[in-house]
Design a protein around this motif. Sequence first.
Motif: not given
Length: 256
Positions: A79-94
């Motif tokens: 779950a932590a890996s998935i959340l980290a990946g989602v956060a990184a993706s959001v950060f990259y697109f924002v």
Amino acid sequence: MADRVHSGPESPSKGRLPPEDRPVSLPKGTYVIQIPKDQIYRVPPPENASRVRQYYARRKPRRSCCRRFCCCLIFLLVAASILAGVAASVFYFVAKPEAPGYSVTALAIDGLNLSSSSEVSPAVDATVRAANGNHKIGIYYGGGSSLELYYTDIRLSEGALPEFYQPTNNVTVFTAAMRGKGIVLTSQIHQDLKAAQSQGKVPLKLKIKAPVKFKIGSVQTWEINVKVTCDITVDKLASTAKIVSTDCSYGMDLFS
């Protein structure tokens, strides 16, 4: 002549088996099976069977708890890996981060007298151009930085970067002073530097290490080490030296 048969009582010392070797009288329908001892598997007697059951009953909950703990731990890591990946993706697109750019625009060199074989103490001023092309990310340059100027594997001088904050869409040009003391150059190095100067192409290498923090809105990252390596060629070793060519590359240590 007929054989005589003695029907009287036998002597106790002849013909009678000892008690342990006497055949045991068994009821009808009973069989005796002889098995080698090494093929006999021990079975707990009935009076100990309840103890064995209690022992294994106590062990099962422990094993079950350990299994549940491992499953929960694996689930949390995934779950932590998935959340980290989602956060990184959001950060990259924002934020749409862009790599900062670095180059050396000038190099003034003093104290490198090649006409003498004595020790040298070079004084070098490097003018560095740092470009931050990010629209939403600022950069804090903190303390603990370093600059080092090399000729082949000989460190000629060293210094540090100034501490400053670079806002978004900004180009900052700064001059960093580097100093060397008691540098011993071999006769071969003297000859190589003289030959390079005569050709107007002296190859040098500038290494920069800068601890930085990136700022996105009101949030700052942890300290990250930016490492820049610039291959610089100058026409001479003097305060009026001109840069013939420069090529800089950089990398980051996210967890330094």
